[in-house]
Design a protein around this motif. Structure first.
Motif, short mmCIF file in Angstrom:
data_model
loop_
_atom_site.label_atom_id
_atom_site.label_comp_id
_atom_site.label_asym_id
_atom_site.label_seq_id
_atom_site.Cartn_x
_atom_site.Cartn_y
_atom_site.Cartn_z
N VAL A 1 0.86 -1.19 0.00
CA VAL A 1 0.00 0.00 0.00
C VAL A 1 0.89 1.23 0.00
CG1 VAL A 1 -1.72 1.34 1.28
CG2 VAL A 1 -1.89 -1.16 1.21
N ALA A 2 0.59 2.17 -0.87
CA ALA A 2 1.32 3.44 -0.90
C ALA A 2 0.34 4.58 -0.68
CB ALA A 2 2.04 3.63 -2.23
N VAL A 3 0.60 5.39 0.32
CA VAL A 3 -0.27 6.54 0.63
C VAL A 3 0.35 7.79 0.03
CG1 VAL A 3 -1.29 7.92 2.48
CG2 VAL A 3 -1.04 5.43 2.76
N VAL A 4 -0.41 8.47 -0.82
CA VAL A 4 0.04 9.68 -1.48
C VAL A 4 -0.79 10.85 -0.95
CG1 VAL A 4 0.40 10.85 -3.69
CG2 VAL A 4 0.65 8.35 -3.53
N GLY A 5 -0.17 11.75 -0.23
CA GLY A 5 -0.92 12.88 0.35
C GLY A 5 -0.06 13.62 1.35
N GLY A 6 -0.69 14.19 2.36
CA GLY A 6 0.05 14.86 3.42
C GLY A 6 0.87 16.04 2.95
N VAL B 1 4.07 -0.83 3.64
CA VAL B 1 3.35 0.45 3.49
C VAL B 1 4.36 1.55 3.18
CG1 VAL B 1 1.81 2.13 4.54
CG2 VAL B 1 1.54 -0.30 5.08
N PHE B 2 4.12 2.23 2.07
CA PHE B 2 4.96 3.36 1.65
C PHE B 2 4.18 4.65 1.84
CE2 PHE B 2 6.16 -0.42 -0.66
CZ PHE B 2 7.55 -0.39 -0.65
N VAL B 3 4.90 5.72 2.07
CA VAL B 3 4.30 7.04 2.23
C VAL B 3 5.01 8.01 1.29
CG1 VAL B 3 3.75 8.92 3.82
CG2 VAL B 3 3.83 6.56 4.66
N GLU C 1 8.35 1.23 10.62
CA GLU C 1 8.02 0.28 9.56
C GLU C 1 7.58 0.99 8.27
OE1 GLU C 1 6.54 -1.34 13.56
OE2 GLU C 1 6.39 0.53 12.43
N LEU C 2 7.07 2.21 8.38
CA LEU C 2 6.64 2.96 7.21
C LEU C 2 7.85 3.39 6.39
CD1 LEU C 2 3.90 5.24 8.82
CD2 LEU C 2 3.61 2.99 7.74
#
Length: 517
Positions: free
Chosen positions: A270-275, A302-304, A321-322
């Protein structure tokens, strides 16, 4: 008779379908049978819920709902209970009640049930039998002022309240309260149902309005009885319009049931794109909440990817872990992309690539606002299904309003309809958040979530939900199943917190890590 809980999913029927069921059943039974059954069940449930009640007030309206109330009054009176009935009388232009209701009223009168023009003082139980599924409390209609006065008294009283079929003032199909004095109606409650003793006995079948919008606050604890009318008694053409989502239709990923020879790649990325972070504002918290939720919901990695001009994080010391990456370093074609959480204006620079590249995407918050303002992005979003891509939108009512060009009030007035409209328009799964979250997609009946509570009404819980949907997609579920499972588990965590951590606020960061007990 059964108490409705979140353990088992239940079909929900529109008013039109209920009418068909009622007509078909009545045609096969002796006259007055359904009302007699309904009244007996109302009386039984009232006694079961308040066995020591000394004074029971039953408010009866001018139709068949009132007839159910008269029938219940007869039974309670026969059982030795002190019962007082108030009746609105007939509306203008009507010379008598419907035949079944008239028969029940005459039977109550003949038995000596007390009829009064005013509600009694000091009642222990009140039964709302004013208006059923086919009527709306219109303040401009003769008789409505009297009903409103009685509803106000019910609302102000600490006595237990039982609604017959549906709380007066609540629309059965939508859960909306479509009249001027909504805040004074019994269908509006600012207090927890468990504290006020609110109950509803739904007759024949469950109605969707009991479980979304204002329904859950209005109805309280819902019970159901089919009045002896089974599925075999109605034609197959009468179908539900939605389902109440329960535990049996959700499947959260369970690592303990996976093969021993597994590794982190076995459970998806899962990769979260935002912030977005700028010199003026920092919204990285939203992205980190979504990432944390994905991590604790079972994603393997999990990638950010933080957006904006200001220097971003390279590590989260609370959650090492991120893994942090630049947006252009993500392998979007092979990761579940959760996009929009705290994305701000910067999300517009990456959203086109997300829509064209990510085979699985969860779009939330600022991603939805950007799509609402850009026809090109809307076209890209709609085209994803033809490419075989999976997409889940997670709007709250205001974001849904922007996407449809409607108002938030209009969305709330028909949450099921709005979710279906969005799903059809963009050919994807839509999670319309709120009390009774609705999950809709173009080719399946929508689901109304049965879990969750007001503890979720705090900043960041929507970001947590987006991350959870991403993790469930990464586990191998299809988009609709992932959305349903994540929504239910998200709400169930709040329910578990309320039971295990009473009187303690639930923050979004705690929600992301909480394991339901």
């Amino acid at each position: 008779m059964q108490k409705i809980s979140s353990l088992v999913s239940q079909p929900l029927y529109s008013v039109a379908a209920i009418r068909q069921i009622e007509q078909q059943a009545a045609a096969a039974l002796p006259a007055h049978t359904l009302m007699q059954r309904a009244g007996l069940l109302v009386a039984r449930l009232a006694l079961a819920l308040a066995p020591h009640a000394e004074l029971i007030w039953i408010a009866c309206g001018p139709g068949n709902n009132g007839g159910d109330g008269f029938e219940a009054a007869w039974h309670l009176h026969q059982w030795g209970k002190n019962v007082v009935v108030t009746w609105t009388g007939l509306p203008c232009g009507k010379s008598e009640l419907p035949p079944d209701a008239q028969a029940s009223r005459q039977r109550a009168l003949a038995a000596g049930v007390v009829m009064a023009s005013e509600p009694p003082l000091g009642f222990d139980v009140c039964i709302d039998a004013l208006l059923g599924i086919g009527a709306t409390l219109d303040p401009d209609r003769p008789g409505s002022a009297l009903m409103q006065n009685w509803l106000d008294r019910m609302h102000a009283s600490p006595a237990m309240r039982l609604s017959v079929d549906i709380p007066t003032g609540l629309q059965a199909d939508t859960g909306a309260i479509p009249f001027k004095n909504a805040t004074k109606s019994i269908a509006f409650s600012a207090y927890p149902a468990c504290a006020r003793g609110l109950f509803t006995l739904s007759l024949l079948r469950l109605k969707p309005g009991l479980f979304t919008a204002s329904g859950r606050d209005s109805a309280g604890e819902v019970w159901l009885d089919d009045l002896g009318v089974s599925e075999a008694d109605i034609t197959p053409t009468v179908q539900p319009c939605a389902w109440l989502l329960g535990t049996d239709r959700t499947h959260p990923p369970l690592r303990t049931q996976s093969a021993q020879a597994s590794h982190k790649g076995s459970f998806g990325d899962v990769a979260v794109v935002g912030g977005e972070s700028t010199a003026a504002s920092h919204m990285s918290g939203a992205a980190l909440l979504a990432a944390s939720a994905a991590l604790h919901a079972g994603a393997g990695r999990v990638f950010v990817a933080l957006l904006g001009d200001a220097p971003g994080l390279s590590v989260d010391p609370e959650q090492p872990e991120l893994m942090f990456r630049a947006p252009d370093a993500l392998d979007m074609a092979h990761q579940v992309i959760v996009c929009g959480c705290g994305g701000g204006e910067a999300v517009k620079s990456v959203l086109g690539n997300v829509l064209s590249t990510a085979r699985q995407a969860v779009l939330d918050a600022d991603a939805l606002n950007a799509i609402a303002m850009n026809p090109r992005l809307q076209a890209q979003l709609k085209a994803r299904k033809s490419l075989g891509y999976s997409t889940v939108l997670t709007p709250h009512p205001l974001e849904a309003a922007r996407l449809t060009g409607m108002t938030a009030a209009a969305i709330q007035a028909d949450r099921l309809g709005a979710a279906r409209q969005l799903a059809e328009r963009f050919q994807c799964v839509v999670v319309l958040k709120g009390s009774g979250t609705v999950i809709a997609c173009p080719d399946q009946l929508p689901m109304v979530n049965s879990s969750g509570n007001a503890l979720l009404a705090t900043a960041g819980t929507g970001d947590v939900l987006a991350g959870m949907v991403g993790a469930f997609l990464a586990s191998g579920m299809d988009d609709f199943q992932a959305a349903c499972s994540a929504v239910f588990v998200h709400g169930h965590r709040a329910d578990s917190w309320a039971c295990n951590m009473p009187h303690q606020a639930l923050t979004a960061s705690a929600l992301a890590k909480w394991q339901s007990l």
